[in-house]
Design a protein around this motif. Structure first.
Motif, PDB file in Angstrom:
ATOM      1  N   UNK A  40       0.853  -1.187   0.000  1.00 56.21           N
ATOM      2  CA  UNK A  40       0.000   0.000   0.000  1.00 56.21           C
ATOM      3  C   UNK A  40       0.889   1.237   0.000  1.00 56.21           C
ATOM      4  N   UNK A  41       0.631   2.144  -0.916  1.00 54.94           N
ATOM      5  CA  UNK A  41       1.439   3.350  -1.035  1.00 54.94           C
ATOM      6  C   UNK A  41       0.530   4.526  -1.400  1.00 54.94           C
ATOM      7  N   UNK A  42       0.918   5.704  -0.991  1.00 55.42           N
ATOM      8  CA  UNK A  42       0.149   6.900  -1.349  1.00 55.42           C
ATOM      9  C   UNK A  42       0.464   7.325  -2.787  1.00 55.42           C
ATOM     10  N   UNK A  43      -0.470   8.018  -3.372  1.00 57.27           N
ATOM     11  CA  UNK A  43      -0.255   8.545  -4.715  1.00 57.27           C
ATOM     12  C   UNK A  43       1.010   9.397  -4.739  1.00 57.27           C
ATOM     13  N   UNK A  44       1.799   9.208  -5.788  1.00 56.55           N
ATOM     14  CA  UNK A  44       3.076   9.892  -5.909  1.00 56.55           C
ATOM     15  C   UNK A  44       4.249   9.094  -5.377  1.00 56.55           C
ATOM     16  N   UNK A  45       3.960   8.021  -4.672  1.00 55.16           N
ATOM     17  CA  UNK A  45       5.005   7.199  -4.091  1.00 55.16           C
ATOM     18  C   UNK A  45       5.595   6.208  -5.079  1.00 55.16           C
ATOM     19  N   UNK A  46       6.477   5.357  -4.559  1.00 54.19           N
ATOM     20  CA  UNK A  46       7.199   4.394  -5.394  1.00 54.19           C
ATOM     21  C   UNK A  46       7.162   3.004  -4.767  1.00 54.19           C
ATOM     22  N   UNK A  47       7.260   2.018  -5.619  1.00 47.94           N
ATOM     23  CA  UNK A  47       7.421   0.622  -5.210  1.00 47.94           C
ATOM     24  C   UNK A  47       8.318  -0.070  -6.224  1.00 47.94           C
ATOM     25  N   UNK A  48       9.002  -1.098  -5.768  1.00 46.84           N
ATOM     26  CA  UNK A  48       9.804  -1.922  -6.667  1.00 46.84           C
ATOM     27  C   UNK A  48       9.329  -3.358  -6.558  1.00 46.84           C
ATOM     28  N   UNK A  49       8.811  -3.878  -7.650  1.00 51.22           N
ATOM     29  CA  UNK A  49       8.369  -5.258  -7.691  1.00 51.22           C
ATOM     30  C   UNK A  49       9.504  -6.150  -8.164  1.00 51.22           C
ATOM     31  N   UNK A  50       9.511  -7.377  -7.644  1.00 46.82           N
ATOM     32  CA  UNK A  50      10.505  -8.367  -8.042  1.00 46.82           C
ATOM     33  C   UNK A  50       9.806  -9.629  -8.516  1.00 46.82           C
ATOM     34  N   UNK A  51      10.456 -10.330  -9.416  1.00 42.71           N
ATOM     35  CA  UNK A  51       9.940 -11.606  -9.911  1.00 42.71           C
ATOM     36  C   UNK A  51      11.116 -12.575  -9.979  1.00 42.71           C
ATOM     37  N   UNK A  52      11.019 -13.647  -9.210  1.00 40.86           N
ATOM     38  CA  UNK A  52      12.061 -14.670  -9.180  1.00 40.86           C
ATOM     39  C   UNK A  52      11.650 -15.837 -10.069  1.00 40.86           C
ATOM     40  N   UNK A  53      12.559 -16.250 -10.938  1.00 40.33           N
ATOM     41  CA  UNK A  53      12.270 -17.309 -11.898  1.00 40.33           C
ATOM     42  C   UNK A  53      13.117 -18.537 -11.613  1.00 40.33           C
ATOM     43  N   UNK A  54      12.528 -19.698 -11.859  1.00 44.78           N
ATOM     44  CA  UNK A  54      13.258 -20.959 -11.743  1.00 44.78           C
ATOM     45  C   UNK A  54      12.644 -21.974 -12.702  1.00 44.78           C
ATOM     46  N   UNK A  55      13.403 -23.020 -12.970  1.00 41.97           N
ATOM     47  CA  UNK A  55      12.849 -24.108 -13.765  1.00 41.97           C
ATOM     48  C   UNK A  55      13.355 -24.211 -15.178  1.00 41.97           C
ATOM     49  N   UNK A  56      13.923 -23.130 -15.725  1.00 38.37           N
ATOM     50  CA  UNK A  56      14.549 -23.217 -17.033  1.00 38.37           C
ATOM     51  C   UNK A  56      15.531 -22.066 -17.145  1.00 38.37           C
TER      52      UNK A  56
END
Length: 127
Positions: free
Chosen positions: A11-27
């Motif tokens: 949850x973040x206020x308008x104007x804020x920032x977030x960093x999403x991550x995606x971890x991959x495995x299997x190939x």
């Protein structure tokens, strides 16, 4: 079979920032284009951003161009989505997907080109 795990939402206020991550495995991660999609309540899953297997040629939806940045670290089997200047309309569950085709020259904005979807990560932007 590829497995993807998304994280970093919140949850973040308008104007804020977030960093999403995606971890991959299997190939071999480094051989496939990657993409982020998002799905708001009651709506279809929409394209957000994509990056080529080599790390170049990022592509963005018009709605996030200039605010979001997709990147990847092939040594760590990770793809990221840096989201700045967030707006309430960015509220959605965010998913990462991996291209079905080995070393495609171009990324795609079509959901059907990607698979390996994880459980997603919720991003909520308050006004």
């Amino acid at each position: 079979q590829v497995q993807l795990v998304e994280s970093g939402g919140g949850l973040v206020q308008a104007g804020g920032s977030l960093r999403l991550s995606c971890a991959a495995s299997g190939r071999t991660f480094s051989n496939y284009n990657m993409a982020w999609f998002r799905q708001a309540p009651g709506k279809e899953r929409d394209f957000v951003a994509a990056i080529k297997w080599s790390g170049g040629n990022p592509d963005y939806a018009d709605s996030v161009e200039g605010r979001f940045t997709i990147s990847r670290d092939n040594a760590k089997n990770m793809v990221y989505l840096q989201m700045n200047s967030l707006k309430p309309e960015d509220t959605a569950v965010y998913y990462c997907g991996t291209d079905r085709i080995f070393r495609m020259i171009k990324t795609s904005r079509l959901q059907s080109r990607y698979d390996g979807w994880g459980q997603g990560t919720q991003v909520t932007v308050s006004s």
